[in-house]
Design a protein around this motif. Structure first.
Motif, PDB file in Angstrom:
ATOM      1  N   CYS A  12       0.782  -1.075  -0.245  1.00  0.00           N
ATOM      2  CA  CYS A  12       0.079   0.281   0.054  1.00  0.00           C
ATOM      3  C   CYS A  12       0.852   1.238   0.161  1.00  0.00           C
ATOM      4  N   HIS A  13       0.394   2.183  -0.569  1.00  0.00           N
ATOM      5  CA  HIS A  13       0.984   3.412  -0.716  1.00  0.00           C
ATOM      6  C   HIS A  13      -0.124   4.346  -0.889  1.00  0.00           C
ATOM      7  N   PHE A  14       0.014   5.598   0.043  1.00  0.00           N
ATOM      8  CA  PHE A  14      -1.348   6.426   0.234  1.00  0.00           C
ATOM      9  C   PHE A  14      -1.005   7.610  -0.606  1.00  0.00           C
ATOM     10  N   SER A  15      -1.817   8.271  -1.150  1.00  0.00           N
ATOM     11  CA  SER A  15      -1.728   9.727  -1.616  1.00  0.00           C
ATOM     12  C   SER A  15      -2.217  10.360  -0.717  1.00  0.00           C
ATOM     13  N   LEU A  16      -2.058  11.878  -1.060  1.00  0.00           N
ATOM     14  CA  LEU A  16      -2.533  12.763   0.129  1.00  0.00           C
ATOM     15  C   LEU A  16      -4.029  13.102  -0.188  1.00  0.00           C
ATOM     16  N   ALA A  17      -4.130  13.541  -1.458  1.00  0.00           N
ATOM     17  CA  ALA A  17      -5.525  14.465  -1.712  1.00  0.00           C
ATOM     18  C   ALA A  17      -6.668  13.776  -1.989  1.00  0.00           C
ATOM     19  N   GLN A  18      -7.670  13.828  -1.484  1.00  0.00           N
ATOM     20  CA  GLN A  18      -9.151  13.422  -1.681  1.00  0.00           C
ATOM     21  C   GLN A  18      -8.976  11.772  -1.673  1.00  0.00           C
ATOM     22  N   THR A  19      -8.677  11.435  -0.585  1.00  0.00           N
ATOM     23  CA  THR A  19      -8.414   9.926  -0.463  1.00  0.00           C
ATOM     24  C   THR A  19      -9.714   9.687   0.558  1.00  0.00           C
ATOM     25  N   ILE A  20     -10.569   8.802  -0.033  1.00  0.00           N
ATOM     26  CA  ILE A  20     -11.444   8.150   0.712  1.00  0.00           C
ATOM     27  C   ILE A  20     -11.259   6.491   1.376  1.00  0.00           C
ATOM     28  N   THR A  21     -11.805   6.352   2.238  1.00  0.00           N
ATOM     29  CA  THR A  21     -11.352   4.957   2.983  1.00  0.00           C
ATOM     30  C   THR A  21     -12.897   4.227   3.057  1.00  0.00           C
ATOM     31  N   GLY A  22     -12.635   3.006   3.427  1.00  0.00           N
ATOM     32  CA  GLY A  22     -13.926   2.302   3.728  1.00  0.00           C
ATOM     33  C   GLY A  22     -13.754   0.704   3.874  1.00  0.00           C
ATOM     34  N   GLU A  23     -14.947   0.092   4.397  1.00  0.00           N
ATOM     35  CA  GLU A  23     -14.597  -1.208   4.669  1.00  0.00           C
ATOM     36  C   GLU A  23     -15.807  -1.979   4.005  1.00  0.00           C
ATOM     37  N   VAL A  24     -15.475  -3.159   3.510  1.00  0.00           N
ATOM     38  CA  VAL A  24     -16.425  -4.021   2.763  1.00  0.00           C
ATOM     39  C   VAL A  24     -16.871  -5.209   3.385  1.00  0.00           C
ATOM     40  N   TYR A  25     -18.113  -5.407   3.718  1.00  0.00           N
ATOM     41  CA  TYR A  25     -18.604  -6.496   4.781  1.00  0.00           C
ATOM     42  C   TYR A  25     -19.520  -7.396   3.740  1.00  0.00           C
TER      43      TYR A  25
ATOM     44  N   GLU B 282      -7.753   7.040  -3.969  1.00  0.00           N
ATOM     45  CA  GLU B 282      -7.593   8.395  -4.062  1.00  0.00           C
ATOM     46  C   GLU B 282      -8.609   8.696  -5.142  1.00  0.00           C
ATOM     47  N   LEU B 283      -9.649   9.863  -5.106  1.00  0.00           N
ATOM     48  CA  LEU B 283     -10.542  10.445  -6.139  1.00  0.00           C
ATOM     49  C   LEU B 283      -9.925  11.591  -6.715  1.00  0.00           C
ATOM     50  N   LYS B 284     -10.439  11.552  -7.895  1.00  0.00           N
ATOM     51  CA  LYS B 284     -10.246  12.805  -8.747  1.00  0.00           C
ATOM     52  C   LYS B 284     -11.403  13.462  -8.902  1.00  0.00           C
ATOM     53  N   SER B 285     -11.240  14.761  -9.525  1.00  0.00           N
ATOM     54  CA  SER B 285     -12.560  15.686  -9.456  1.00  0.00           C
ATOM     55  C   SER B 285     -13.236  15.043 -10.674  1.00  0.00           C
ATOM     56  N   GLY B 286     -14.585  14.874 -10.514  1.00  0.00           N
ATOM     57  CA  GLY B 286     -15.384  14.263 -11.506  1.00  0.00           C
ATOM     58  C   GLY B 286     -15.505  12.969 -11.445  1.00  0.00           C
ATOM     59  N   ASP B 287     -14.948  12.238 -10.277  1.00  0.00           N
ATOM     60  CA  ASP B 287     -15.384  10.753 -10.001  1.00  0.00           C
ATOM     61  C   ASP B 287     -16.799  10.889  -9.103  1.00  0.00           C
ATOM     62  N   LYS B 288     -17.771  10.309  -9.885  1.00  0.00           N
ATOM     63  CA  LYS B 288     -18.947  10.436  -9.263  1.00  0.00           C
ATOM     64  C   LYS B 288     -19.517   9.134  -8.374  1.00  0.00           C
ATOM     65  N   TYR B 289     -19.072   8.055  -9.005  1.00  0.00           N
ATOM     66  CA  TYR B 289     -19.373   6.728  -8.306  1.00  0.00           C
ATOM     67  C   TYR B 289     -18.130   5.881  -7.974  1.00  0.00           C
ATOM     68  N   ILE B 290     -18.197   4.966  -7.022  1.00  0.00           N
ATOM     69  CA  ILE B 290     -17.158   3.822  -6.959  1.00  0.00           C
ATOM     70  C   ILE B 290     -17.943   2.655  -7.317  1.00  0.00           C
ATOM     71  N   GLU B 291     -17.499   1.580  -7.687  1.00  0.00           N
ATOM     72  CA  GLU B 291     -18.193   0.376  -7.932  1.00  0.00           C
ATOM     73  C   GLU B 291     -17.292  -0.865  -6.980  1.00  0.00           C
TER      74      GLU B 291
END
Lengths: 574, 1089
Positions: free
Chosen positions: B17-30, B63-72
């Motif tokens: 893993c290598h993290f970026s800085l800007a607009q990073t989202i995190t989550g958990e999948v169950y 890491e999200l960029k501007s314009g990213d509306k969804y994650i799948e």
């Protein structure tokens, strides 16, 4: 990306080179040969020829085969053996019959067709053609012996040759004439020596093997024609062929009477035996072949010889028991075995009865055979189970002499000289030393110049012929001839146990001489008498129909022919 | 190998893993129902190539960029979810498990289960193989997959079960193998499933119809089993699993001999039929008479049930009377020969993990099984190592390597007799008084003595497989795969014979002979080796594209196989020292043999998959195949197939029912595959070299035998399969039903084109003439439900059936088929209209009683008028029918019982009385889970199978002087007129005659129901095990073959038993006298670190 493109190019190039795909997909067998390209040398042809041997020359057979190739009780439907449940004459038409088979006929015809294409000398072609024709002749002779008329084929059939495949049966004389032509060709062209000079002569088919078998085959057919068809012309032609072939062996072959009768049947190695024309070799080891005949003369219960056979042996004065003063009677086994033809002692255990209930290895009649037992290995594992390595005689000079003398007698040309060349040679065998058989001016048998006529003789058989047939029965006892002989003489009535009750009798014993509670035999009288091996009437064999001289053809073949619009005729009476 | 390991360890240390800085989202999948984290789930940002996967605890960050509306968010076996991006920086995603979204391995790729159009079954690997004390994959498969028939001829460890799909034979030319599917492990054929450790399996699918299997071509004519082995997953952190299983087995359903006295009485009865004066039974070298019977009974009364030790006492246990040997003491050969319980263990260790760039998996396994033998314990072992490494070298290039090594060792006592007369044959051959003890410390000749003194055969098999491959991703949607696999197998069997010392009671004469009784031919040292090389290359391109509602997938490629095998055996007799079995320590005659064989195939294939809105599905396959099995002029064949599916639940008109029926799909397929399993070199006039049997001074003369006449043109057999199926799911996918019906027709079957008479002199040449058709169905049901209190229950079940018929065959005489035609396909006789496996015989009426006869003056029984005569079945002078014998039914009413001409058109009173094909095979698994406890019960069975067997276990009196069995003592006597078995007779080892003509009364009903496995487990809670650094831990108890219900009427056979191949090929008398089946209890542990 660049590397990807280069890989793609390499792959494309590889795929392109796969134009030779058919080559990649052609994978011929690595450890098998094909018919095309097989027939290229004498050595290959010789390899092919071994196919025929165990089939044509079963010897003592192999493993636990209780038919033992026809030796001993392997062929017990006759008057020599007295089993507890005697085999009956055939009663039904079978749906299939493995004897109605053309496998070896096709193989022989294939060999005969292919040999001339081989790049070998003309002489070699004639030799190997002769070998092929010899095996073809033997095979057809065996078929005729069983079925009578039989379709003759001289070439391997093509599957589209409907006319050939559904050919009707040819008359037996036509088949036997062809067999005669094959035998004559083989006798003329088959070599005396194998291409491997080191191979013992008695292990392969040579000129004299052919001649010896020719005498056997045509003695059968000659007498068959005489007694079954009353066809004097054919009978004489075939008997003459038998006589000639035997005479060739007697005069040109380098054979002589073996110095020990029994050693022809129980030796570990028959190579040096001067009487053996062909033998089957046995040896112990992985991939080798052993048999179980010696075992059945050893510690196993056996089917015993009948009273009738025991009485057929002459007394040592050369006379039948019915007229000899030497005969002691049959109230004890010692009496039975006193002053008799020494071949009796070589064939049967002397002065000892083996009775059911008293010993493990009993005989159904008390009289136990040891002709095939080798005492030296009797208690080793080679002497037990299916591990027997004793060699089996396939054809021997003694038989050829008997073929000769019978043919001559049947031809009506018998002379004293013929008897001296044959029976009297056998009688002079060391250890046998029986008086000569002579023929008087009136055609009666004589011993030491005195005529005799066995009162037990079948009145339908001339006295001298009766003695010749007796000699054959004794000399060749337990060697698998008797049933065939009865058939060709049209004398199967001898094997009818109710007409000829002596063949269902064994030794005469007194119950009190043994442990009565243990003794497991039925006697003609309660306390003493002859052993009756098959006491139940329904167990006893009777001859009710002369159709049994020929075997019925299997139903499935008759139906198949019928479906194809051809009638395959069944033998008469079936 | 060592290098590979080091490489894998290096990979382990890499951080993924290598993290970026800007607009990073995190989550958990169950997992929605289990509430457990899902590692390895894919997070994608639609229409970009950016994405990531979840880690061990189901966590991700991206890491999200501007314009990213969804994650799948998606994961195999779950319904994918699309989430709208909000202001939140942490997301909790719950995925719903869905079997329809499972990805199924199909030929050259994968397919979503919902989109399958062919007949493809998958196996739940964990349930099927997970915690069962099974030693090989095939045995675990019984009843699991509809249409798959797994049969075993006996319970011997280390033997391969027979696997056949959708019917037994497929073609009359598949011989002993039958309709065996092609078994591929990681897309390459495996020589034996024994080499595969069940623990290494990741996925398992079975391609049943032509449309699914045809892409594999020629050798996949009878379907394909696809197994993939474990490999690392993207983004999966290092995981170490260890599992073990310790099992104890005991023999079940072993033959039980009758008591010695009962045995002797029955034998005496049998012999007295032909010889009323019969007073003693002789068995090899010893006797039984009425005094002996009295003494046996006396022995039973005084000593029965006591432990007298093995030493026998003269006078009490045996004696000589009048120089004949008698034994009085009864033995139980089972007890003498076999252990009560025997141990088996399995240990499996797996290390796996993966990052974006590299994935790896390393598995090591050991299985050790002790056999049943007490006298000289046999054993079976397997060791295996599997290593898999995948690496993404560049964006456009993945490379992979896989190494599979497996060896098995089977150690068994040397057998002095041929396989069909092995130790088991002899163990059950003799009556109970046969001496298994000692006298003066020395043994008697017996199977036991031989096993005790024998050296052990050492049979070692090894397989090494190296696979190298690469995937090129050139364009979006286009990938090219190139793979090469080299498989090498080696087998070395070393055998040392030697002497056996014992009292030889086979041939006694008034004294006991002690000594070596083995044939000198067995005093030998032998090595048998065989080795094979298989080269497999595959190259194919896959292109996937979507436009609008249309999804298209193309595959085109080529594969080739080249196989070569060699074998040799060498031996020499006369061991210098029997304890040292080396060929150079022998002095006798050498004997060698060998064989070589090879074949090749090459094929070009293509496939198009089309889907419209996942509603209409279409698949086209074509394959152009070449095989070295055919003559050069006919090497090639083209075999197309098509399949289509219609997902009705995607249609608007189905809307009203979707709350009940959540999914419904209809499928149909039709296709053809070439079959090359027709035997070797059928198109050549082979001159086969073999031993003639004619001995020359140098050994057995070799001759060349013509094997066959050959038709000028021979080509492929074509297997055409129609498959119609439906898949439906109900109640929010909790209940599923899947059904398939098929018709598989093998046309152009190599068979005689006409019936030729015997005069042809050789087997009729084969042409592409015959036709065989199989029809059947498969049904699979699954149900799972989780109650509010956390209790989860599940049921899965399969039911299948297949029947095969010969629809075209040239045989004008139509002789009745052999009774075991369905088992020994090579030995049978066939006719048009025949059902494979059919058994012809008489219908049994009852036993004759005294009242059916009058007695004539000779004391013979004569049937009363009006009763059909059975004279045609008698064998004078050995057997006449009388009271207590079988009365057959006069089916054609002609007043006599007969065979007609033994042909189909004229069968007399015979008819089809049964069929040896296993019919209506089923399997059912019930499981439940609650608070860490789980239980699973696996039931399996065959509803219909008949067998007309052979030999002494099934036919009393088969060899009357030998052993009879306890269940056979219910035979007819005047005081037991309603017995099951007839009045004894001595059959002299000739089957199918007199009272035992093939008939309904003694036809074996081999149907059975078995509680195959019961499994009880407990999974420790995470809190408890985290303390010891465990991620997961489960302990379980598992038992196999706990309960069997059969219809064998007391015949001591296992209902699964079959003739062994050597029995079929040689003597069938030994039926049932084989290595026993077992019941097993076990305990195991499964841990993940």
């Amino acid at each position: 990306m660049k590397s990807f493109i280069s890989i793609l190019i390499i792959v494309a190039a590889l795929a392109g080179s796969c134009k030779k795909t058919d080559e990649f997909l052609t994978r011929l067998p690595l450890d098998q040969l094909t018919d095309e390209g097989y027939w290229t040398s004498e050595s290959n042809i010789r390899t092919f020829a071994w196919n025929f041997y165990p089939n044509a020359f079963p010897g003592y057979s192999a493993g636990f085969d209780l038919g033992w190739g026809g030796y001993f009780s392997g062929e017990s439907l006759n008057d020599d053996f007295a089993p507890t449940t005697p085999p009956a004459f055939a009663q039904n038409v079978p749906s299939t019959d493995s004897r109605w088979s053309f496998t070896f006929i096709r193989r022989a015809n294939t060999m005969i067709a292919r040999v001339p294409t081989a790049p070998i000398s003309e002489e070699a072609i004639r030799h190997w053609t002769g070998v092929g024709r010899f095996f073809r002749a033997l095979e057809f002779a065996n078929k005729v012996k069983v079925f009578g008329d039989f379709p003759w084929y001289s070439q391997p059939l093509d599957e589209t040759d409907t006319a050939g495949l559904f050919k009707k049966r040819d008359p037996r004389t036509l088949v036997m004439d062809s067999v005669l032509a094959d035998m004559k060709y083989a006798a003329e062209h088959v070599r005396e020596e194998d291409i491997d000079p080191a191979l013992p002569d008695q292990l392969y088919v040579n000129k004299f093997t052919v001649l010896a078998f020719m005498s056997r085959v045509f003695l059968f057919e000659g007498t068959w024609q005489k007694y079954h068809h009353n066809n004097t012309a054919k009978a004489n032609e075939y008997l003459e062929a038998a006589r000639w072939a035997a005479y060739e062996v007697m005069t040109k072959g380098n054979y002589s009477i073996a110095p020990d009768y029994r050693k022809m049947f129980n030796s570990l190695d028959l190579t040096k035996n001067p009487e053996i024309i062909l033998f089957r070799r046995y040896d112990v080891g992985p991939g080798l072949v052993m048999h179980s005949l010696a075992t059945y003369n050893n510690r196993e219960p056996q089917t015993g010889a009948s009273k009738n056979l025991m009485e057929a042996y002459l007394c040592d004065d050369g006379l039948p028991i019915s007229v000899s003063l030497q005969y002691k009677g049959d109230k004890t086994v010692t009496d039975v075995m006193t002053n008799r033809d020494p071949r009796m002692y070589a064939t049967f255990v002397k002065n000892t009865l083996r009775l059911n209930g008293m010993v493990n290895n009993h005989s159904t009649t008390g009289y136990a055979v040891h002709k095939f037992l080798n005492e030296e290995i009797a208690n080793t594992s080679e002497g037990l189970n299916a591990n027997n390595p004793t060699d089996a005689p396939v054809i021997r000079f003694g038989e050829v002499l008997m073929n000769y003398i019978e043919a001559v007698a049947e031809l009506g040309k018998l002379t004293q000289n013929d008897l001296d060349m044959t029976i009297n040679r056998l009688r002079k065998r060391p250890g046998i030393n029986m008086p000569d058989l002579q023929i008087s001016g009136s055609g009666l048998p004589m011993v030491n110049g005195v005529e005799f006529d066995d009162p037990g003789r079948d009145p339908g058989v001339l006295p001298i012929l009766w003695e010749i047939r007796r000699e054959r029965r004794i000399e060749l006892a337990m060697e698998g001839f008797r049933t065939t002989d009865l058939r060709r003489w049209r004398k199967l009535e001898y094997a009818d146990m109710q007409a000829n009750i002596d063949i269902n009798r064994g030794a005469w014993i007194r119950r009190a001489d043994y442990i009565p509670t243990e003794l497991n035999v039925t006697l003609t009288n309660d306390d003493e008498g002859y052993i009756i091996p098959a006491p139940k009437p329904e167990s006893q064999r009777v001859l009710t129909n002369n159709r049994v001289y020929l075997s019925p053809l299997p139903d499935n073949q008759i139906k198949l022919y019928k479906d194809n619009g051809v009638e395959l005729t069944q033998n008469e009476g079936w | 190998m060592r290098k590979d390991l080091r490489f894998a360890l290096l990979v382990l240390c890499c951080c993924w893993c290598h993290f970026s800085l800007a607009q990073t989202i995190t989550g958990e999948v169950y997992d929605k129902s289990q509430q457990s984290p899902i590692p390895g789930a894919t997070i994608l940002i639609p229409n970009t190539s950016r994405g990531t996967v979840t880690g061990a605890e189901g966590r991700f960050s991206i890491e999200l960029k501007s314009g990213d509306k969804y994650i799948e968010v998606s994961h195999t076996g779950y319904k994918p979810q699309r989430l709208a991006v909000t202001a939140a920086t942490h997301y909790r995603v719950e995925l719903e498990a869905s079997s329809l979204d499972q990805v199924v391995i199909v030929g050259y790729g994968t397919q979503k289960k919902a989109n399958l159009t062919g007949a493809v079954a998958t196996v739940d690997v964990k349930e099927t193989f997970g915690s069962r004390p099974i030693t090989d994959v095939a045995r675990g498969l019984q009843g699991v997959v509809g249409g798959l028939t797994i049969t075993t001829p006996n319970g011997e460890p280390g033997t391969d079960p027979k696997i056949r799909l959708r019917g037994l034979s497929g073609s009359l030319n598949t011989f002993a193998t039958g309709a065996k599917p092609l078994i591929l492990v990681d897309n390459v054929e495996i020589p034996s499933l024994q080499f595969i450790n069940p623990d290494d399996i990741e996925s398992f699918s079975v391609l049943k119809d032509a449309a699914s299997a045809s892409i594999y071509g020629t050798r996949g004519a009878w379907g394909v089993i696809l197994i993939t082995t474990k490999s690392g997953k993207k983004g999966m952190p290092t995981r170490v699993t260890y599992s073990n299983n310790l099992a104890w087995s005991k023999p079940i359903n072993t033959p039980q001999l009758a008591g010695a006295a009962d045995n002797a009485e029955a034998a005496m009865e049998a012999f007295r039929r032909t010889t009323p004066t019969y007073t003693e039974v002789k068995t090899v070298g010893f006797y039984s008479d009425s005094l002996a019977i009295a003494k046996m009974r006396e022995w039973d009364r005084l000593y029965g049930g006591q432990d007298l030790g093995e030493e026998m006492v003269y006078g009490r246990d045996f004696e000589f009377r009048n120089s004949k040997l008698y034994f009085y003491r009864s033995w139980d050969p089972n007890k003498m020969y076999m252990k009560k319980w025997t141990l088996q263990q399995r240990h499996d260790l797996n290390v796996s993990g993966g990052s974006d760039k590299i994935r790896y998996s390393l598995g090591v396994g050991h299985m050790g099984q002790h056999g049943m033998l007490k006298a000289n314990p046999d054993e079976f072992k397997r060791n295996n190592v599997t290593l898999s490494v995948n690496s993404t070298v560049y964006d456009w290039l993945d490379v992979r390597g896989k190494l599979l090594y497996s060896n098995t060792t089977n150690r068994t006592p040397f057998s002095y007799t041929a396989d069909h007369y092995n130790a088991w044959y002899y163990l059950y051959r003799w009556p109970a008084q046969y001496p298994y003890g000692t006298y003066e410390g020395k043994s008697f000749r017996s199977a036991l003595t031989e096993a005790q003194q024998a050296s052990k055969d050492n049979n070692k098999n090894a397989m090494t497989r190296i696979s190298l491959g690469a995937t090129f991703k050139l364009l979006k949607g286009l990938s090219i795969d190139a793979d090469y696999t080299y498989t090498s197998t080696n087998r070395h069997l070393s055998q040392t014979g030697g002497p056996t010392y014992g009292y030889d009671i086979f041939t006694t004469d008034s004294v006991l002979h002690y000594g070596n009784y083995q044939s000198p031919a067995n005093n030998t040292a032998r090595w048998i080796s065989s080795w094979s090389d298989m080269n497999t290359a595959k190259l194919f391109a896959t292109y996937t594209t979507e436009f609008g509602d249309h999804t298209l997938k193309f595959i085109a490629g080529s594969d080739l196989d080249y196989y070569r095998e060699n074998s040799q055996s060498s031996e020499r007799t006369s061991l210098i020292d029997p304890s040292r079995g080396a060929i150079d320590l022998t002095t006798g005659t050498p004997y060698v043999d060998g064989s070589n064989n090879h074949w090749s195939t090459l094929g070009f294939f293509g496939r198009i998959n089309y889907a419209f809105r996942n509603r209409y599905l279409l698949e086209l396959n074509g394959r152009y195949d070449g095989s070295s099995r055919f003559p050069v002029s006919d090497l090639w064949g083209f075999f197309p197939s098509v399949s289509a599916g219609w997902v009705l639940t995607e249609e608007a008109f189905m809307e009203p029912v979707t709350n009940i029926m959540s999914f419904f799909k209809l499928r149909a397929s039709y296709g053809s595959v070439g079959n090359q399993a027709v035997g070797e070199y059928q198109f050549l006039a082979i001159m086969d070299p073999r031993s003639s049997g004619w001995l020359l001074p140098g050994g057995n003369a070799i001759t060349a035998t013509p094997l066959r006449a050959v038709s000028s043109r021979l080509t492929w057999e074509t297997v055409n399969t129609i498959n119609i199926g439906a898949d439906a799911r109900f109640l929010s996918n909790r209940l599923g039903i899947s059904f398939d019906w098929f018709q598989r027709t093998t046309t152009n079957m190599l068979s005689p084109g006409v019936s030729l008479p015997a005069s042809y002199g050789i087997a009729t040449p084969k042409r592409n003439f015959g036709e065989l058709q199989g029809r059947g169905f498969e049904l699979a049901v699954d149900f799972t439900h989780r109650f509010a209190n956390g209790l989860r229950i599940g049921v899965t079940g399969t039911l299948s059936d297949a029947v095969e018929k010969i629809t075209k065959y040239s045989n004008t005489t139509k002789p009745l088929p052999s009774q075991i035609a369905g088992l020994a396909i090579a030995n049978g006789t066939w006719y048009e209209g025949m059902t494979i496996g059919e058994i012809w015989g008489f219908e049994t009426d009852r036993l004759f009683q005294e009242g059916d006869f009058t007695v004539d003056n000779n004391g013979r029984y004569v049937l009363k008028a009006g009763i059909p005569t059975q004279t045609r079945l008698e064998t004078p002078p050995n057997f006449f029918f009388g009271p207590g014998d079988i009365k057959y039914k006069d089916l054609n009413g002609d007043g006599k019982i007969d065979f007609g001409t033994n042909t189909v058109d004229s069968a007399g009173d015979q008819k089809v009385i049964g069929n040896s094909t296993p019919r209506f095979q089923y399997g059912m698994r019930l499981n439940a889970e609650w608070k860490g406890f789980d239980i699973s019960i696996y039931l399996q069975g065959v509803a219909k199978r008949d067998l007309w067997a052979s030999g002494s276990i099934v036919f009393p009196g088969f060899r009357a002087d030998e052993g009879w069995f306890a269940h056979q003592m219910d035979y007819w006597r005047t005081d037991n007129p309603n017995a099951f078995y007839p009045r004894p007779a001595s059959y002299g080892a000739v089957v199918d005659r007199w009272n035992f003509e093939p008939q309904t009364r003694y036809l074996l009903n081999m149907a059975y129901f078995r509680v195959k496995n019961v499994n009880l487990g407990y999974t420790f809670s995470n809190k408890l095990i985290e303390r010891v650094n465990l991620k997961q831990a489960r302990v379980y108890l598992s038992a196999e073959n706990l309960l069997t219900i059969d219809n064998l009427n007391g015949v001591p056979l296992d209902p699964e038993i079959d003739f062994t191949q050597s029995q079929i090929d040689r003597d069938r008398a030994g039926f049932g006298r084989t290595y026993p089946y077992r019941a097993t209890v076990s305990a195991g542990l499964q841990m993940t670190f």
